[in-house]
Design a protein around this motif. Structure first.
Motif, PDB file in Angstrom:
ATOM      1  N   CYS A  55      18.087 130.101 -30.388  1.00  0.00           N
ATOM      2  CA  CYS A  55      16.869 130.393 -29.639  1.00  0.00           C
ATOM      3  C   CYS A  55      17.220 130.637 -28.175  1.00  0.00           C
ATOM      4  O   CYS A  55      18.049 129.918 -27.609  1.00  0.00           O
ATOM      5  CB  CYS A  55      15.871 129.244 -29.739  1.00  0.00           C
ATOM      6  SG  CYS A  55      15.203 129.007 -31.394  1.00  0.00           S
ATOM      7  N   ILE A  56      16.589 131.650 -27.591  1.00  0.00           N
ATOM      8  CA  ILE A  56      16.802 131.980 -26.180  1.00  0.00           C
ATOM      9  C   ILE A  56      15.467 131.833 -25.469  1.00  0.00           C
ATOM     10  O   ILE A  56      14.470 132.448 -25.881  1.00  0.00           O
ATOM     11  CB  ILE A  56      17.350 133.403 -26.010  1.00  0.00           C
ATOM     12  CG1 ILE A  56      18.666 133.571 -26.777  1.00  0.00           C
ATOM     13  CG2 ILE A  56      17.548 133.735 -24.537  1.00  0.00           C
ATOM     14  CD1 ILE A  56      19.231 134.978 -26.730  1.00  0.00           C
ATOM     15  N   CYS A  57      15.437 131.024 -24.426  1.00  0.00           N
ATOM     16  CA  CYS A  57      14.201 130.859 -23.668  1.00  0.00           C
ATOM     17  C   CYS A  57      14.500 131.011 -22.188  1.00  0.00           C
ATOM     18  O   CYS A  57      15.653 130.934 -21.751  1.00  0.00           O
ATOM     19  CB  CYS A  57      13.543 129.513 -23.954  1.00  0.00           C
ATOM     20  SG  CYS A  57      14.490 128.077 -23.446  1.00  0.00           S
ATOM     21  N   GLY A  58      13.454 131.241 -21.425  1.00  0.00           N
ATOM     22  CA  GLY A  58      13.600 131.436 -19.992  1.00  0.00           C
ATOM     23  C   GLY A  58      12.302 131.959 -19.427  1.00  0.00           C
ATOM     24  O   GLY A  58      11.367 132.288 -20.172  1.00  0.00           O
ATOM     25  N   PRO A  59      12.202 132.060 -18.101  1.00  0.00           N
ATOM     26  CA  PRO A  59      10.961 132.520 -17.480  1.00  0.00           C
ATOM     27  C   PRO A  59      10.685 133.990 -17.788  1.00  0.00           C
ATOM     28  O   PRO A  59      11.580 134.747 -18.179  1.00  0.00           O
ATOM     29  CB  PRO A  59      11.206 132.304 -15.982  1.00  0.00           C
ATOM     30  CG  PRO A  59      12.695 132.323 -15.844  1.00  0.00           C
ATOM     31  CD  PRO A  59      13.234 131.728 -17.095  1.00  0.00           C
ATOM     32  N   TRP A 264      12.665 121.818 -19.503  1.00  0.00           N
ATOM     33  CA  TRP A 264      11.629 122.328 -18.605  1.00  0.00           C
ATOM     34  C   TRP A 264      11.998 122.072 -17.144  1.00  0.00           C
ATOM     35  O   TRP A 264      11.735 122.903 -16.276  1.00  0.00           O
ATOM     36  CB  TRP A 264      10.281 121.675 -18.915  1.00  0.00           C
ATOM     37  CG  TRP A 264       9.510 122.360 -20.006  1.00  0.00           C
ATOM     38  CD1 TRP A 264       9.088 121.837 -21.182  1.00  0.00           C
ATOM     39  CD2 TRP A 264       9.079 123.722 -20.017  1.00  0.00           C
ATOM     40  NE1 TRP A 264       8.422 122.772 -21.935  1.00  0.00           N
ATOM     41  CE2 TRP A 264       8.391 123.952 -21.230  1.00  0.00           C
ATOM     42  CE3 TRP A 264       9.201 124.790 -19.117  1.00  0.00           C
ATOM     43  CZ2 TRP A 264       7.830 125.169 -21.564  1.00  0.00           C
ATOM     44  CZ3 TRP A 264       8.646 126.017 -19.450  1.00  0.00           C
ATOM     45  CH2 TRP A 264       7.975 126.197 -20.661  1.00  0.00           C
ATOM     46  N   LYS A 265      12.604 120.913 -16.892  1.00  0.00           N
ATOM     47  CA  LYS A 265      13.021 120.612 -15.532  1.00  0.00           C
ATOM     48  C   LYS A 265      14.108 121.587 -15.066  1.00  0.00           C
ATOM     49  O   LYS A 265      14.094 122.050 -13.923  1.00  0.00           O
ATOM     50  CB  LYS A 265      13.526 119.169 -15.463  1.00  0.00           C
ATOM     51  CG  LYS A 265      13.775 118.671 -14.050  1.00  0.00           C
ATOM     52  CD  LYS A 265      13.878 117.145 -13.999  1.00  0.00           C
ATOM     53  CE  LYS A 265      15.043 116.630 -14.804  1.00  0.00           C
ATOM     54  NZ  LYS A 265      15.242 115.166 -14.617  1.00  0.00           N
ATOM     55  N   LEU A 266      14.989 121.928 -15.981  1.00  0.00           N
ATOM     56  CA  LEU A 266      16.023 122.913 -15.655  1.00  0.00           C
ATOM     57  C   LEU A 266      15.407 124.271 -15.355  1.00  0.00           C
ATOM     58  O   LEU A 266      15.764 124.941 -14.375  1.00  0.00           O
ATOM     59  CB  LEU A 266      17.001 123.019 -16.826  1.00  0.00           C
ATOM     60  CG  LEU A 266      18.108 124.070 -16.721  1.00  0.00           C
ATOM     61  CD1 LEU A 266      19.047 123.754 -15.565  1.00  0.00           C
ATOM     62  CD2 LEU A 266      18.885 124.163 -18.030  1.00  0.00           C
ATOM     63  N   LEU A 267      14.450 124.692 -16.178  1.00  0.00           N
ATOM     64  CA  LEU A 267      13.786 125.976 -15.946  1.00  0.00           C
ATOM     65  C   LEU A 267      13.029 125.971 -14.626  1.00  0.00           C
ATOM     66  O   LEU A 267      13.027 126.967 -13.890  1.00  0.00           O
ATOM     67  CB  LEU A 267      12.814 126.263 -17.090  1.00  0.00           C
ATOM     68  CG  LEU A 267      13.450 126.706 -18.420  1.00  0.00           C
ATOM     69  CD1 LEU A 267      12.427 126.672 -19.533  1.00  0.00           C
ATOM     70  CD2 LEU A 267      14.031 128.107 -18.283  1.00  0.00           C
ATOM     71  N   ALA A 268      12.369 124.860 -14.318  1.00  0.00           N
ATOM     72  CA  ALA A 268      11.620 124.779 -13.060  1.00  0.00           C
ATOM     73  C   ALA A 268      12.549 124.902 -11.865  1.00  0.00           C
ATOM     74  O   ALA A 268      12.222 125.538 -10.860  1.00  0.00           O
ATOM     75  CB  ALA A 268      10.838 123.467 -13.003  1.00  0.00           C
ATOM     76  N   ARG A 269      13.720 124.307 -11.943  1.00  0.00           N
ATOM     77  CA  ARG A 269      14.673 124.407 -10.841  1.00  0.00           C
ATOM     78  C   ARG A 269      15.134 125.848 -10.644  1.00  0.00           C
ATOM     79  O   ARG A 269      15.228 126.339  -9.529  1.00  0.00           O
ATOM     80  CB  ARG A 269      15.887 123.508 -11.109  1.00  0.00           C
ATOM     81  CG  ARG A 269      15.601 122.023 -10.975  1.00  0.00           C
ATOM     82  CD  ARG A 269      16.841 121.239 -11.301  1.00  0.00           C
ATOM     83  NE  ARG A 269      16.605 119.800 -11.241  1.00  0.00           N
ATOM     84  CZ  ARG A 269      17.512 118.898 -11.576  1.00  0.00           C
ATOM     85  NH1 ARG A 269      18.706 119.286 -12.008  1.00  0.00           N
ATOM     86  NH2 ARG A 269      17.238 117.611 -11.503  1.00  0.00           N
TER      87      ARG A 269
END
Length: 559
Positions: A55-59, A264-269
């Motif tokens: 799975c690949i996720c990101g903004p 989610w914390k990683l994505l927010a950063r």
């Protein structure tokens, strides 16, 4: 097979445990309109072992969908190497893909949609139907095999799309681009469970794009996190949960909630900071990332992203391709292969053309014909657009009024000219009227179709925003119908030149049609060709002008 697929390095099934390899991939898009280059993907390297669910996720805008489209052969990489495992049937077809938008063909039933890939491969119809029945039963769609897509809910459409992608057993890889993104949470979880069950049975290699961290942890063996644009690999995380998985029970695990929070914390950063932060390893254990290649300069990416110069050359050559026809015509006549009494050489026609243009009536005749076409276009086109918009939106009026125009349309428009002469006399009015009639029907039916078959969601949004009927016409129906309107106008112009030439044969003392008829009476063949070519040039330049106007009026079309 696309040009990209022809250049992809292929991995034989026995040569490597990896089904997909991506090495130092860059992707840039060049926007000619804004004269800007956007880097979507920056130095991405990924390997996907055979049979793994990644799975690949990101903004939003990080290049996830661009990456999967490159793997599917729908986009070309700017820089980098792509390796795709060879299919079991050794064909060059790209991997099967499930799109995020509704992608079922509306003119096919559910069963016909599912078996469509097999029909293209020549699989016997009974085998196609048997395999379709098995998959539709697995997707709980067996009762809707003969339904059309418009009769299905959003979740059912996606089930059918997954079935279509899975029916080709020779495809070892399944690509999925946010297939459940538009569904409600309950339907989404149901489809996640069904997808896991199907994947466990088929053992396919899956690359799944999602915005949902929970979905990625529920489905994947690995979760690859991408940074904000330009997309880079921020983390490659192994998912520790055992299989088989229950999507509901999984969410009860404290470890699931903790991993979700940390990702989610990683994505927010990454979304907030331009600096690349260190990864918090308290709950997630990222795998080592591949080494980065040497940086690629912006100038290099801009150069590679621009369309090749050959495309511009071809576009210009296309505009002047009629000259090629004239050149071949010249060669045929000069070589004696054609009788120059009836097919004079273009060079001799050109000399007469210049003479008629400078000293003869050619300019005046062209102006007269163009004026009649333009005035008739305005008289017939404007009400046709207005009425097409009204009937397209107002079904009751359409059911009553549209059949009248349908019955009148087959009547030859040139046959109305004698009647128009009786009504309007021998002046310009009957000529304007016959062109207006020609234009009206073509523009009306195209406008009507443009409104009726525009996505209904546009009208729903307009009603939700409280638009008045006038604003609905102006801001929604008219823009949605513009492509069809321009098509109708182009068809109308071509037909108008045909009709006006015929009308000018017998009902005018000026115009290119009159000039052709007069030249025929004295057997002045070159002059006949001069006026025929003048009509062709007038129509051709009119269409080019409309093309330019279309690009200005519809910048969103991308043409």
């Amino acid at each position: 097979m696309s040009a990209l697929q022809q250049t992809l390095p292929r991995l034989a099934p026995s040569s490597s445990p990896d089904a997909i390899t991506v090495e130092h991939l860059w992707k840039a898009f060049h926007d000619d309109r804004r004269r800007a280059t956007v880097v979507a993907i920056s130095d991405v390297s990924i390997t996907v072992p055979r049979g793994q669910f990644v799975c690949i996720c990101g903004p939003s805008g990080c290049g996830k969908s661009t990456l999967i489209r490159i793997l599917a052969g729908l986009e070309e990489e700017t820089i980098g190497n792509i390796g795709i495992e060879q299919r079991q049937d050794a064909s060059d077809r790209p991997p099967a893909m499930v799109f995020q938008e509704a992608s079922l063909f509306p003119w096919l039933t559910v069963e016909e949609n599912v078996i469509f890939p097999l029909k293209l491969q020549g699989v016997p119809i009974e085998e196609c139907r048997q395999r379709a029945r098995e998959l539709l039963s697995l997707m709980q769609l067996q009762d809707f095999a003969q339904a059309f897509p418009y009769q299905l809910s959003g979740g059912m459409k996606q089930r059918a799309s997954v079935a279509r992608a899975l029916i080709d057993r020779e495809s070892n890889i399944l690509l999925m681009d946010e297939p459940f993104g538009a569904l409600d949470e309950q339907t989404r979880m149901e489809l996640q469970q069904e997808l896991l069950r199907v994947w466990e049975r088929t053992g396919k290699t899956v690359v799944f794009i999602t915005h949902s961290v929970e979905e990625a942890l529920t489905l994947g063996d690995r979760v690859i996190v991408m940074s904000a644009r330009p997309g880079e690999i921020a983390a490659d995380i192994a998912v520790p949960f055992a299989r088989p998985r229950d999507v509901l029970e999984l969410r009860r695990l404290p470890e699931f909630g903790q991993m979700t929070f940390e990702i989610w914390k990683l994505l927010a950063r990454y979304k907030a900071d331009e600096e690349r932060p260190a990864v918090d390893r308290t709950a997630i254990e990222p795998q080592p990332l591949p080494a980065k290649a040497s940086p690629v300069s912006t100038e290099t990416l801009e150069t590679l992203a621009r369309p090749p110069r050959s495309r511009k050359i071809i576009a210009w050559l296309g505009k002047f391709s009629p000259l090629t026809v004239l050149l071949l015509w010249e060669i045929v006549v000069k070589s004696g292969m054609a009788d120059d009494r009836f097919f004079p050489a273009p060079s001799s026609i050109l000399s007469i053309f210049w003479e008629e243009l400078v000293h003869g009536p050619l300019l005046a005749d062209t102006y007269a014909t163009l004026a009649r076409v333009l005035i008739g276009l305005l008289i017939g086109g404007v009400p046709a657009i207005a009425l097409g918009l009204v009937l397209g939106l107002w079904s009751t009026a359409r059911e009553i009024i549209a059949p009248i125009f349908t019955a009148l349309y087959p009547v030859p428009k040139i046959a109305t000219f004698p009647l128009l002469l009786m009504v309007f006399g021998l002046g310009e009015a009957p000529k304007y009227a016959v062109i207006a009639i020609v234009v009206f029907f073509l523009v009306f039916f195209n406008t009507l179709s443009g409104v009726r078959y525009a996505p209904k969601i546009y009208v729903d949004v307009a009603h939700n925003l409280g638009l008045s009927q006038f604003k609905l016409f102006r801001f929604v129906a008219f823009p949605a119908a513009l492509p069809s309107i321009f098509t109708g106008v182009k068809l109308a112009i071509g037909t108008a030149f045909v009709v006006i030439a015929a009308v000018e044969f017998v009902g005018a003392k000026t115009g290119l049609g009159y000039a052709i008829w007069s030249s025929w009476q004295i057997f002045a063949v070159e002059k006949m060709y001069v006026n025929i070519i003048a009509i062709s040039l007038s129509g051709y330049l009119s269409i080019l002008l409309l093309d330019r106007l279309e690009r200005l009026v519809m910048p969103w079309s991308g043409n």
